[in-house]
Design a protein around this motif. Sequence first.
Motif, PDB file in Angstrom:
ATOM      1  N   LEU A   1       0.840  -1.201   0.000  1.00  0.00           N
ATOM      2  CA  LEU A   1       0.000   0.000   0.000  1.00  0.00           C
ATOM      3  C   LEU A   1       0.875   1.251   0.000  1.00  0.00           C
ATOM      4  N   LYS A   2       0.369   2.300  -0.606  1.00  0.00           N
ATOM      5  CA  LYS A   2       1.129   3.555  -0.688  1.00  0.00           C
ATOM      6  C   LYS A   2       0.920   4.435   0.535  1.00  0.00           C
ATOM      7  N   ASN A   3      -0.215   4.239   1.220  1.00  0.00           N
ATOM      8  CA  ASN A   3      -0.511   5.022   2.420  1.00  0.00           C
ATOM      9  C   ASN A   3      -0.973   4.097   3.531  1.00  0.00           C
ATOM     10  N   ASN A   4      -0.522   4.360   4.742  1.00  0.00           N
ATOM     11  CA  ASN A   4      -0.945   3.574   5.890  1.00  0.00           C
ATOM     12  C   ASN A   4      -2.419   3.865   6.173  1.00  0.00           C
ATOM     13  N   SER A   5      -3.236   2.808   6.142  1.00  0.00           N
ATOM     14  CA  SER A   5      -4.680   3.022   6.271  1.00  0.00           C
ATOM     15  C   SER A   5      -5.360   2.017   7.181  1.00  0.00           C
ATOM     16  N   GLY A   6      -4.594   1.190   7.893  1.00  0.00           N
ATOM     17  CA  GLY A   6      -5.178   0.289   8.876  1.00  0.00           C
ATOM     18  C   GLY A   6      -5.446  -1.105   8.330  1.00  0.00           C
ATOM     19  N   PRO A   7      -5.620  -2.072   9.243  1.00  0.00           N
ATOM     20  CA  PRO A   7      -5.775  -3.475   8.834  1.00  0.00           C
ATOM     21  C   PRO A   7      -7.037  -3.771   8.040  1.00  0.00           C
ATOM     22  N   ALA A   8      -8.124  -3.032   8.267  1.00  0.00           N
ATOM     23  CA  ALA A   8      -9.362  -3.297   7.528  1.00  0.00           C
ATOM     24  C   ALA A   8      -9.170  -3.030   6.039  1.00  0.00           C
ATOM     25  N   ASN A   9      -8.569  -1.899   5.706  1.00  0.00           N
ATOM     26  CA  ASN A   9      -8.319  -1.589   4.301  1.00  0.00           C
ATOM     27  C   ASN A   9      -7.352  -2.589   3.686  1.00  0.00           C
ATOM     28  N   ALA A  10      -6.336  -2.979   4.450  1.00  0.00           N
ATOM     29  CA  ALA A  10      -5.379  -3.976   3.946  1.00  0.00           C
ATOM     30  C   ALA A  10      -6.083  -5.304   3.661  1.00  0.00           C
ATOM     31  N   ARG A  11      -6.942  -5.733   4.577  1.00  0.00           N
ATOM     32  CA  ARG A  11      -7.688  -6.971   4.350  1.00  0.00           C
ATOM     33  C   ARG A  11      -8.620  -6.839   3.139  1.00  0.00           C
ATOM     34  N   ASN A  12      -9.251  -5.688   3.007  1.00  0.00           N
ATOM     35  CA  ASN A  12     -10.160  -5.490   1.878  1.00  0.00           C
ATOM     36  C   ASN A  12      -9.423  -5.560   0.541  1.00  0.00           C
ATOM     37  N   ARG A  13      -8.208  -5.016   0.490  1.00  0.00           N
ATOM     38  CA  ARG A  13      -7.413  -5.109  -0.743  1.00  0.00           C
ATOM     39  C   ARG A  13      -7.115  -6.560  -1.070  1.00  0.00           C
ATOM     40  N   ALA A  14      -6.794  -7.332  -0.052  1.00  0.00           N
ATOM     41  CA  ALA A  14      -6.511  -8.748  -0.277  1.00  0.00           C
ATOM     42  C   ALA A  14      -7.773  -9.488  -0.717  1.00  0.00           C
ATOM     43  N   ILE A  15      -8.893  -9.201  -0.071  1.00  0.00           N
ATOM     44  CA  ILE A  15     -10.160  -9.847  -0.418  1.00  0.00           C
ATOM     45  C   ILE A  15     -10.529  -9.553  -1.871  1.00  0.00           C
ATOM     46  N   THR A  16     -10.336  -8.308  -2.296  1.00  0.00           N
ATOM     47  CA  THR A  16     -10.669  -7.908  -3.664  1.00  0.00           C
ATOM     48  C   THR A  16      -9.853  -8.683  -4.693  1.00  0.00           C
ATOM     49  N   SER A  17      -8.613  -8.978  -4.377  1.00  0.00           N
ATOM     50  CA  SER A  17      -7.742  -9.663  -5.339  1.00  0.00           C
ATOM     51  C   SER A  17      -7.735 -11.180  -5.161  1.00  0.00           C
ATOM     52  N   ALA A  18      -8.513 -11.689  -4.211  1.00  0.00           N
ATOM     53  CA  ALA A  18      -8.512 -13.127  -3.923  1.00  0.00           C
ATOM     54  C   ALA A  18      -9.109 -13.930  -5.072  1.00  0.00           C
ATOM     55  N   LYS A  19      -8.470 -15.046  -5.401  1.00  0.00           N
ATOM     56  CA  LYS A  19      -8.914 -15.912  -6.495  1.00  0.00           C
ATOM     57  C   LYS A  19      -9.681 -17.134  -5.986  1.00  0.00           C
ATOM     58  N   GLY A  20      -9.586 -17.412  -4.707  1.00  0.00           N
ATOM     59  CA  GLY A  20     -10.167 -18.637  -4.175  1.00  0.00           C
ATOM     60  C   GLY A  20     -11.655 -18.554  -3.903  1.00  0.00           C
ATOM     61  N   ASN A  21     -12.284 -19.727  -3.830  1.00  0.00           N
ATOM     62  CA  ASN A  21     -13.687 -19.806  -3.412  1.00  0.00           C
ATOM     63  C   ASN A  21     -13.837 -19.578  -1.918  1.00  0.00           C
ATOM     64  N   PHE A  22     -12.771 -19.864  -1.183  1.00  0.00           N
ATOM     65  CA  PHE A  22     -12.795 -19.731   0.270  1.00  0.00           C
ATOM     66  C   PHE A  22     -11.828 -18.643   0.707  1.00  0.00           C
ATOM     67  N   LEU A  23     -12.224 -17.893   1.737  1.00  0.00           N
ATOM     68  CA  LEU A  23     -11.356 -16.905   2.366  1.00  0.00           C
ATOM     69  C   LEU A  23     -11.012 -17.380   3.771  1.00  0.00           C
ATOM     70  N   ALA A  24      -9.733 -17.279   4.130  1.00  0.00           N
ATOM     71  CA  ALA A  24      -9.294 -17.559   5.496  1.00  0.00           C
ATOM     72  C   ALA A  24      -8.439 -16.381   5.951  1.00  0.00           C
ATOM     73  N   PHE A  25      -8.459 -16.106   7.244  1.00  0.00           N
ATOM     74  CA  PHE A  25      -7.811 -14.908   7.771  1.00  0.00           C
ATOM     75  C   PHE A  25      -6.692 -15.287   8.737  1.00  0.00           C
ATOM     76  N   LEU A  26      -5.521 -14.714   8.503  1.00  0.00           N
ATOM     77  CA  LEU A  26      -4.368 -14.984   9.368  1.00  0.00           C
ATOM     78  C   LEU A  26      -3.532 -13.726   9.468  1.00  0.00           C
ATOM     79  N   ASP A  27      -3.478 -13.142  10.664  1.00  0.00           N
ATOM     80  CA  ASP A  27      -2.654 -11.962  10.853  1.00  0.00           C
ATOM     81  C   ASP A  27      -1.180 -12.340  10.889  1.00  0.00           C
ATOM     82  N   SER A  28      -0.318 -11.348  10.718  1.00  0.00           N
ATOM     83  CA  SER A  28       1.094 -11.596  10.445  1.00  0.00           C
ATOM     84  C   SER A  28       1.914 -11.989  11.668  1.00  0.00           C
ATOM     85  N   ASP A  29       1.274 -12.147  12.821  1.00  0.00           N
ATOM     86  CA  ASP A  29       2.005 -12.620  13.999  1.00  0.00           C
ATOM     87  C   ASP A  29       1.380 -13.890  14.581  1.00  0.00           C
ATOM     88  N   ASP A  30       0.320 -14.401  13.951  1.00  0.00           N
ATOM     89  CA  ASP A  30      -0.359 -15.599  14.444  1.00  0.00           C
ATOM     90  C   ASP A  30       0.070 -16.826  13.652  1.00  0.00           C
TER      91      ASP A  30
END
Length: 256
Positions: free
Chosen positions: A69-98
Motif C-alpha cells: 500500500l502507498k498510504n498507511n490506512s489500517g488493517p481493515a483496508n489492507a484486508r479489503n485489498r486482499a479480499i478484492t484480489s482473492a482468487k479462491g472460493n474460500f477466504l481464510a484470515f491470518l494476521d502476520s504474527d499468528d
Amino acid sequence: MRFATQTVVSIITPTYNAARFITETIQSVKEQTFSSWEMIIVDDCSLDNTVDIVKIEIEKDSRIRLIELKNNSGPANARNRAITSAKGNFLAFLDSDDLWQPQKLERQLMFMEKNNLAFSYTDYRIMTEVGEKTDIVFQVPEKMDYKDLLKNTIIGTLTVMLDKRKIGKVQMPLYRDCSEDYGLWLSILSKGIQAYGLNEELAIYRKCENSLSSNKLKSARKTWNTYRKVEKINIPYSLWCFVNYSLNALKKHSRA
C-alpha cells in the motif's frame, strides 16, 4: 474427502512492522496439509524490513503474493485489498504474527464441505509474545447467529473461513474506531447466515502487550462503536448487547 480441483483457499494477511514474526507465520501456512492455497500479504507501509522478508519468501513459493500500500490506512483496508484480489472460493484470515496448526485448512474445509457451511470458525490457543504456548485454549460455541454474536466476540479472526460462493461479496467496514473484523462477521450473519464452530484447536493467537486485545478499554470502545456506527443499533438495545458482551469478555479474559 477429496476436494474439487478448483478449490482454492485465499489467505488474507495484513501486515505492518511484522519482521519479527512474519517468517514463522508464513511457515505455518507452507506446512499446511492442504496445499491449494494462495497467501495474499498486504503491507500497510511497514517501517521495518517486513517487505524484504516477504519478497524472499515469494522467491521460494509462488503461492505467496505481496501487495504494498502507498498510504498507511489500517488493517481493515489492507484486508479489503486482499479480499478484492482473492482468487479462491474460500477466504481464510491470518494476521502476520499468528500461527496455524498444519491441518487447519484441511480439517476446516472438510467440516464446511461435509456440512454445506458458508461460515466457520475453530478453537484456538494463546501463546505469549515470544512464542511460548500457554495452557489457555478458547473453545468456541457450536454455532452462532446474529443475535448471539452481538453479545459475544468469541470468534477469533485467525480461525474464520468463509465460502464466497454462499456469502457473496464481502468487505470490512472502514471505521478505524470500530472493530472491523467483528463488523464483517455481523454483516454476514445479519443476512440470516449462521456461523458454525469446529471444536478442534487449529490456530495459535500471539498475545502481544501492545495488541488491541490486551487493551480491554479500547476493545470495549470499539465494540460499542460497532453497535452504533456499523450496525446502527439504537442505544437501549446497544446497552443490552454491551452488558452481555462485557460479561462474556470478563469470562474470556479472566482465563487469559
